[in-house]
Enzyme design. Structure first.
Site, PDB file in Angstrom:
ATOM      1  N   ARG A 169       0.820  -1.220   0.000  1.00  0.00           N
ATOM      2  CA  ARG A 169       0.000   0.000   0.000  1.00  0.00           C
ATOM      3  C   ARG A 169       0.858   1.275   0.000  1.00  0.00           C
ATOM      4  O   ARG A 169       0.499   2.284   0.613  1.00  0.00           O
ATOM      5  CB  ARG A 169      -0.962   0.032   1.195  1.00  0.00           C
ATOM      6  CG  ARG A 169      -1.880  -1.151   1.292  1.00  0.00           C
ATOM      7  CD  ARG A 169      -2.931  -1.203   0.206  1.00  0.00           C
ATOM      8  NE  ARG A 169      -3.798  -2.346   0.379  1.00  0.00           N
ATOM      9  CZ  ARG A 169      -3.567  -3.539  -0.170  1.00  0.00           C
ATOM     10  NH1 ARG A 169      -2.521  -3.727  -0.960  1.00  0.00           N
ATOM     11  NH2 ARG A 169      -4.369  -4.553   0.046  1.00  0.00           N
ATOM     12  N   SER A 243     -10.861   1.385   3.338  1.00  0.00           N
ATOM     13  CA  SER A 243     -10.007   1.087   4.491  1.00  0.00           C
ATOM     14  C   SER A 243      -9.414   2.385   5.031  1.00  0.00           C
ATOM     15  O   SER A 243      -8.813   3.142   4.276  1.00  0.00           O
ATOM     16  CB  SER A 243      -8.853   0.173   4.084  1.00  0.00           C
ATOM     17  OG  SER A 243      -9.336  -0.911   3.341  1.00  0.00           O
ATOM     18  N   GLU A 343      -4.465   4.910   6.066  1.00  0.00           N
ATOM     19  CA  GLU A 343      -4.272   4.682   4.632  1.00  0.00           C
ATOM     20  C   GLU A 343      -4.515   5.951   3.797  1.00  0.00           C
ATOM     21  O   GLU A 343      -3.778   6.202   2.848  1.00  0.00           O
ATOM     22  CB  GLU A 343      -5.195   3.548   4.157  1.00  0.00           C
ATOM     23  CG  GLU A 343      -4.839   3.109   2.753  1.00  0.00           C
ATOM     24  CD  GLU A 343      -5.634   1.911   2.274  1.00  0.00           C
ATOM     25  OE1 GLU A 343      -5.337   0.800   2.712  1.00  0.00           O
ATOM     26  OE2 GLU A 343      -6.549   2.100   1.456  1.00  0.00           O
TER      27      GLU A 343
END
Ligand code: NAP
Length: 359
Positions: A169, A243, A343
């Protein structure tokens, strides 16, 4: 002064351009529909001493209530080109295309590689930046090259996957947010073989037998799974950025500490992440730190479908969301000793991680 054709707008509200529907305005905003205009837009920002940020679909960003200084560039670059050769195809998509439109088009062409990434909101340009991933497939698995406007060199260049330095990520782009603007991404997809099915949850729906499931069946299964977890942006549903925290990757010693804190070593879900590390689902840590699905704190809360998604029910402020995120992070840290990494990216705050400290 900028060329009038650039149509730079001032005090442009950003909330309607983000999936959280929160936050203030951009000091200046411009939609750029041709790569050739980027140079002039960036020159205007330099000449007027304004910082530059790039906004895609607004599905992974938290905007401060006070708004954002400087210029926000929205790449409205369009185009999807499928070039078949051998037993596959190179698919080149412009940064402003909606990500799921590209997935849908490649799947309907019988091409494999993007099916597990179905239903992820946002634009093509954002996918390499956080190396978007789902069901065991990451953008980096299929990227052939990323074309960017290099702000230092003042022109367009292509980066190889190695140069993108992809991680879990994350990527080179997240580590150098001011350096480049993604203009196009090329993906290498397959027309033969089997769709990728790595996660049991997906396997249980589509099977893995012979003949292998059709790539369209896999896409539909992923969409249905995501819908069931509130991970597809739908009209009328609470607003979210998917998320909110990244699943932590920990070493064996940290995993043992989490097991001890949980009081039952078998209770802690974990997946191998490389030879010596383990991935613990952040959603599990959040729920076991006391934030159940559906938890509500005023206008914000935890999704009733998935503890990893924070939601805005409407009428709230970014500060409400931050307060909740800070409490979650603190409680997870107190209970399990793990500091969750957010995130989304944060715009308009003194720090790039406003959950850590000031709030
Ligand atoms: P889940 O099945 O509830 O599992 C929770 C977490 O455990 C997932 O985040 C996943 O990590 C990990 N996991 C599950 N099975 C795994 C396996 N066989 N090997 C390695 N790791 C495994 O998952 P979920 O939260 O509903 O999400 C389903 C998928 O959609 C996940 O891949 C998730 O990342 C993805 N998703 C992505 C985004 C995004 O990119 N913003 C948003 C929402 C969901 P990973 O996340 O590393 O896969």
């Amino acid at each position: 002064m900028a060329h009038p054709d650039l149509n730079i707008r001032f005090h442009e509200p950003l909330a309607p351009r983000t999936s959280f529907e929160l936050g203030g305005s951009a000091e200046a905003l411009v939609e750029v529909s041709a790569v050739a205009d980027l140079g002039e837009v960036l020159e205007w920002a330099v000449d007027s001493n304004r910082s530059v940020r790039v906004l895609g679909g607004g599905t992974n960003v938290v905007i401060a209530d006070e708004g954002v200084a400087g210029l926000v560039i929205v790449p409205a670059l369009r185009g999807i080109d499928i070039d078949r050769s051998g037993d596959g195809a190179v698919v080149v998509a412009a940064a402003g295309e909606t990500w799921d439109d590209v997935v849908a088009e490649t799947v309907s062409e019988g091409l494999m590689g993007l099916e597990c990434l179905s239903g992820i909101p946002g634009t093509v340009g954002a996918t390499p930046i956080q190396n978007v991933g789902a069901y065991g497939v990451e953008t980096s698995d299929v990227v052939e090259w990323v074309e960017v406007f290099d702000r230092e060199a003042g022109g367009v260049t292509r980066l190889s996957p190695a140069e993108c330095s992809f991680g879990y990520r994350t990527s080179w782009f997240r580590r150098h947010p001011d350096r480049s603007i993604v203009t196009r991404v090329a993906f290498m997809l397959r027309a033969t073989g089997r769709p990728v099915i790595r996660y049991t949850e997906l396997e249980q729906v589509v099977g893995v037998g012979d003949p292998p499931p059709d790539v369209m069946v896999v896409r539909e299964a992923v969409m249905a799974l995501r819908q069931g977890k509130g991970m597809v942006l739908e009209t009328g549903a609470p607003r979210s950025a998917g998320s909110f925290f990244v699943n932590p990757i920990v070493d064996a010693q940290t995993l043992a500490a989490v097991e001890a804190a949980a009081g039952d070593e078998n209770a802690v879900p974990r997946y191998p992440a490389g030879e010596f590390y383990f991935k613990i689902p952040a959603a599990w840590l959040i729920e076991h730190a006391g934030f159940d699905r559906g938890f509500r704190q005023g206008a914000v809360g935890v999704s009733e479908h998935h503890a990893l998604a924070l939601v805005h029910h409407g009428g709230g402020r970014t500060q409400d969301l931050l307060n909740l995120a800070v409490s979650i992070r603190e409680r997870v840290e107190q209970r399990f000793g793990i500091g969750l990494r957010p995130e989304p990216i944060f715009w308009g705050f003194a720090s790039s991680d406003p959950l850590n400290g000031a709030g």
